[in-house]
Design a protein around this motif. Structure first.
Motif, PDB file in Angstrom:
ATOM      1  N   GLY A  71     -27.715  -6.161  -0.371  1.00  0.00           N
ATOM      2  CA  GLY A  71     -27.404  -5.152  -1.451  1.00  0.00           C
ATOM      3  C   GLY A  71     -29.300  -5.415  -1.805  1.00  0.00           C
ATOM      4  N   GLY A  72     -29.867  -5.858  -0.712  1.00  0.00           N
ATOM      5  CA  GLY A  72     -31.279  -6.477  -1.600  1.00  0.00           C
ATOM      6  C   GLY A  72     -31.428  -7.921  -2.068  1.00  0.00           C
ATOM      7  N   GLU A  73     -30.646  -8.889  -2.000  1.00  0.00           N
ATOM      8  CA  GLU A  73     -30.255  -9.550  -2.769  1.00  0.00           C
ATOM      9  C   GLU A  73     -30.825 -11.112  -1.828  1.00  0.00           C
ATOM     10  OE1 GLU A  73     -28.700 -12.222  -6.773  1.00  0.00           O
ATOM     11  OE2 GLU A  73     -27.270 -10.559  -5.411  1.00  0.00           O
ATOM     12  N   SER A  74     -31.579 -11.644  -1.512  1.00  0.00           N
ATOM     13  CA  SER A  74     -31.502 -12.919  -0.373  1.00  0.00           C
ATOM     14  C   SER A  74     -29.538 -14.121  -0.403  1.00  0.00           C
ATOM     15  CB  SER A  74     -32.876 -14.132  -1.031  1.00  0.00           C
ATOM     16  OG  SER A  74     -33.182 -14.816   0.138  1.00  0.00           O
ATOM     17  N   VAL A  75     -29.547 -14.254   0.165  1.00  0.00           N
ATOM     18  CA  VAL A  75     -28.763 -15.352   0.050  1.00  0.00           C
ATOM     19  C   VAL A  75     -28.649 -16.485   0.911  1.00  0.00           C
ATOM     20  CG1 VAL A  75     -27.113 -13.144   0.235  1.00  0.00           C
ATOM     21  CG2 VAL A  75     -27.247 -14.466   2.257  1.00  0.00           C
ATOM     22  N   LEU A  76     -29.155 -16.552   1.598  1.00  0.00           N
ATOM     23  CA  LEU A  76     -29.216 -17.506   2.111  1.00  0.00           C
ATOM     24  C   LEU A  76     -29.963 -19.204   1.597  1.00  0.00           C
ATOM     25  CD1 LEU A  76     -30.603 -16.752   5.806  1.00  0.00           C
ATOM     26  CD2 LEU A  76     -28.361 -17.669   5.168  1.00  0.00           C
ATOM     27  N   ASP A  77     -30.729 -18.815   0.435  1.00  0.00           N
ATOM     28  CA  ASP A  77     -30.983 -19.773  -0.604  1.00  0.00           C
ATOM     29  C   ASP A  77     -30.201 -20.262  -1.885  1.00  0.00           C
ATOM     30  OD1 ASP A  77     -31.318 -17.401  -2.034  1.00  0.00           O
ATOM     31  OD2 ASP A  77     -33.729 -17.853  -2.945  1.00  0.00           O
ATOM     32  N   LYS A  78     -28.509 -19.260  -1.933  1.00  0.00           N
ATOM     33  CA  LYS A  78     -27.529 -19.784  -2.530  1.00  0.00           C
ATOM     34  C   LYS A  78     -27.297 -20.277  -2.675  1.00  0.00           C
ATOM     35  CE  LYS A  78     -28.579 -15.609  -5.014  1.00  0.00           C
ATOM     36  NZ  LYS A  78     -29.130 -15.293  -4.341  1.00  0.00           N
ATOM     37  N   SER A  79     -26.352 -20.858  -3.353  1.00  0.00           N
ATOM     38  CA  SER A  79     -25.401 -21.928  -3.163  1.00  0.00           C
ATOM     39  C   SER A  79     -24.687 -21.443  -2.146  1.00  0.00           C
ATOM     40  CB  SER A  79     -24.942 -22.808  -4.902  1.00  0.00           C
ATOM     41  OG  SER A  79     -23.626 -21.377  -5.176  1.00  0.00           O
ATOM     42  N   PRO A  80     -23.110 -22.549  -1.694  1.00  0.00           N
ATOM     43  CA  PRO A  80     -21.787 -21.943  -1.252  1.00  0.00           C
ATOM     44  C   PRO A  80     -20.948 -21.167  -1.888  1.00  0.00           C
ATOM     45  CG  PRO A  80     -22.854 -23.993  -0.571  1.00  0.00           C
ATOM     46  CD  PRO A  80     -23.323 -24.206  -1.579  1.00  0.00           C
ATOM     47  N   ASN A  81     -21.064 -21.909  -2.552  1.00  0.00           N
ATOM     48  CA  ASN A  81     -19.562 -21.231  -3.932  1.00  0.00           C
ATOM     49  C   ASN A  81     -20.343 -19.963  -4.653  1.00  0.00           C
ATOM     50  OD1 ASN A  81     -17.893 -23.384  -4.340  1.00  0.00           O
ATOM     51  ND2 ASN A  81     -18.996 -24.157  -5.589  1.00  0.00           N
ATOM     52  N   TRP A  82     -21.457 -19.757  -4.449  1.00  0.00           N
ATOM     53  CA  TRP A  82     -22.117 -18.167  -4.697  1.00  0.00           C
ATOM     54  C   TRP A  82     -21.775 -17.913  -4.048  1.00  0.00           C
ATOM     55  CZ3 TRP A  82     -24.981 -14.614  -2.817  1.00  0.00           C
ATOM     56  CH2 TRP A  82     -25.713 -13.803  -3.776  1.00  0.00           C
ATOM     57  N   ALA A  84     -19.538 -17.597  -1.891  1.00  0.00           N
ATOM     58  CA  ALA A  84     -18.230 -17.992  -1.649  1.00  0.00           C
ATOM     59  C   ALA A  84     -17.028 -16.213  -2.405  1.00  0.00           C
ATOM     60  CB  ALA A  84     -17.640 -18.331  -1.649  1.00  0.00           C
ATOM     61  N   ARG A  85     -17.859 -16.329  -3.820  1.00  0.00           N
ATOM     62  CA  ARG A  85     -18.324 -14.890  -4.665  1.00  0.00           C
ATOM     63  C   ARG A  85     -17.826 -14.110  -4.764  1.00  0.00           C
ATOM     64  NH1 ARG A  85     -19.874 -19.640  -8.272  1.00  0.00           N
ATOM     65  NH2 ARG A  85     -21.055 -18.774  -8.744  1.00  0.00           N
ATOM     66  N   LYS A  86     -19.402 -13.775  -3.795  1.00  0.00           N
ATOM     67  CA  LYS A  86     -20.496 -12.559  -4.047  1.00  0.00           C
ATOM     68  C   LYS A  86     -19.483 -12.250  -2.246  1.00  0.00           C
ATOM     69  CE  LYS A  86     -23.397  -9.664  -3.544  1.00  0.00           C
ATOM     70  NZ  LYS A  86     -23.883  -8.342  -5.226  1.00  0.00           N
ATOM     71  N   ARG A  87     -19.288 -12.787  -1.381  1.00  0.00           N
ATOM     72  CA  ARG A  87     -18.791 -12.173  -0.119  1.00  0.00           C
ATOM     73  C   ARG A  87     -16.641 -11.576  -0.245  1.00  0.00           C
ATOM     74  NH1 ARG A  87     -17.760 -16.918   2.247  1.00  0.00           N
ATOM     75  NH2 ARG A  87     -19.731 -17.466   3.441  1.00  0.00           N
ATOM     76  N   ALA A  88     -16.500 -12.580  -1.376  1.00  0.00           N
ATOM     77  CA  ALA A  88     -15.276 -11.809  -1.874  1.00  0.00           C
ATOM     78  C   ALA A  88     -15.158  -9.925  -2.238  1.00  0.00           C
ATOM     79  CB  ALA A  88     -14.257 -12.651  -2.777  1.00  0.00           C
ATOM     80  N   THR A  89     -16.201  -9.869  -2.841  1.00  0.00           N
ATOM     81  CA  THR A  89     -16.082  -8.713  -3.556  1.00  0.00           C
ATOM     82  C   THR A  89     -17.510  -7.670  -2.178  1.00  0.00           C
ATOM     83  OG1 THR A  89     -17.776  -8.880  -5.184  1.00  0.00           O
ATOM     84  CG2 THR A  89     -15.639  -9.497  -5.853  1.00  0.00           C
ATOM     85  N   ARG A 115      -6.147 -11.653  -4.733  1.00  0.00           N
ATOM     86  CA  ARG A 115      -5.932 -13.078  -4.983  1.00  0.00           C
ATOM     87  C   ARG A 115      -7.171 -13.868  -5.324  1.00  0.00           C
ATOM     88  NH1 ARG A 115      -0.589 -13.219  -6.575  1.00  0.00           N
ATOM     89  NH2 ARG A 115       0.636 -11.328  -6.162  1.00  0.00           N
ATOM     90  N   LEU A 116      -7.782 -13.691  -4.198  1.00  0.00           N
ATOM     91  CA  LEU A 116      -8.526 -14.614  -4.151  1.00  0.00           C
ATOM     92  C   LEU A 116     -10.025 -14.456  -5.325  1.00  0.00           C
ATOM     93  CD1 LEU A 116      -9.152 -14.625  -0.343  1.00  0.00           C
ATOM     94  CD2 LEU A 116      -7.712 -16.461  -1.605  1.00  0.00           C
ATOM     95  N   LEU A 117      -9.906 -13.511  -6.025  1.00  0.00           N
ATOM     96  CA  LEU A 117     -10.350 -13.185  -7.147  1.00  0.00           C
ATOM     97  C   LEU A 117     -10.478 -13.531  -8.450  1.00  0.00           C
ATOM     98  CD1 LEU A 117     -12.006  -9.916  -5.990  1.00  0.00           C
ATOM     99  CD2 LEU A 117     -12.863 -12.123  -5.512  1.00  0.00           C
ATOM    100  N   GLY A 118      -8.468 -14.083  -8.339  1.00  0.00           N
ATOM    101  CA  GLY A 118      -8.070 -14.240  -9.860  1.00  0.00           C
ATOM    102  C   GLY A 118      -7.278 -13.509  -9.832  1.00  0.00           C
TER     103      GLY A 118
END
Length: 228
Positions: A71-82, A84-89, A115-118
């Motif tokens: 969606g236009g946002e660079s992802v490889l420079d983000k943390s694994p936790n970020w 994982a959260r982004k991927r879920a949605t 459930r993976l989101l809460g």
């Protein structure tokens, strides 16, 4: 197409795996550009790197080099936790082997994505039930996977992939374990639901007829893409 109008863009993705005898380059500066609401099929011989590509696009595996934007946002420079959260949605997955939880019934397997989101809310249960109805399994909602046919399991998997209303679905040979007639039904279902939900789709398939039904097609050969 600009980066802002792309749901997913990959630039120059490369991946090499080490083997006991020699390194094998699976992807060689592969580029992918997918618009919002677009469907793209990817074909190629066995071992061409199609599944590896999906793992890189979802960053379940990191590339050796390249750039990736969701969606236009660079992802490889983000943390694994970020990621994982982004991927879920951001994306849903449909695999050849279904990957349903054997101890959960069909409705619970669809809800697992939420459930993976809460906490699961009442509206989540209503959406899961609606999705099962849309895939023709409302009467099978309480059945565990061992009581379902292969086609029914894949219908549950399709519903689960759409549960969180992701803008993108990655489907890896979703009809590979099914007979021809059931495979056609699942492909109809997947394409129609993605169109209804305005969800982008990347479909890995060996079937040339299924590939023709997407908006655009690419062939993966020697680690690079060719137009289908």
């Amino acid at each position: 197409m600009t980066q802002q109008s792309a749901i997913l863009e990959a630039r120059g993705l490369s991946k090499t795996f080490q083997t006991p005898t020699r390194p094998i380059q699976v992807l060689d500066e592969a580029n992918v550009l997918l618009a919002y609401g677009e469907s793209l099929s990817i074909r190629g011989e066995s071992g061409a790197g199609k599944t590896t590509l999906l793992y890189l696009l979802s960053v379940l595996e990191k590339p050796d080099s390249g750039e990736l934007y969701w969606g236009g946002e660079s992802v490889l420079d983000k943390s694994p936790n970020w990621r994982a959260r982004k991927r879920a949605t951001f994306m849903g997955f449909v695999f050849q082997a279904y990957y349903l939880m054997p101890e959960l019934n069909a409705l619970e397997n669809v809800l697992l994505a939420r459930r993976l989101l809460g906490k699961v809310r009442r509206e989540d249960r209503e959406r899961a039930a609606d999705l099962l109805n849309r895939v023709g399994l409302s009467e099978r909602a309480k059945q565990i996977p061992s009581k379902l046919s292969g086609g029914e399991k894949q219908r549950v998997a399709v519903a689960r992939a759409l549960m969180n209303q992701p803008p993108l679905i990655l489907a890896d040979e979703p009809t590979g374990n099914l007979d021809e007639r059931t495979g056609e039904q699942i492909m109809d279902l997947l394409l129609n639901l993605c169109a209804e939900e305005k969800t982008s789709l990347i479909l890995v398939t060996h079937n040339p007829d299924f590939a023709k039904r997407t908006d655009r097609g690419l062939n993966l050969h020697n680690g690079r893409f060719e137009s289908a």
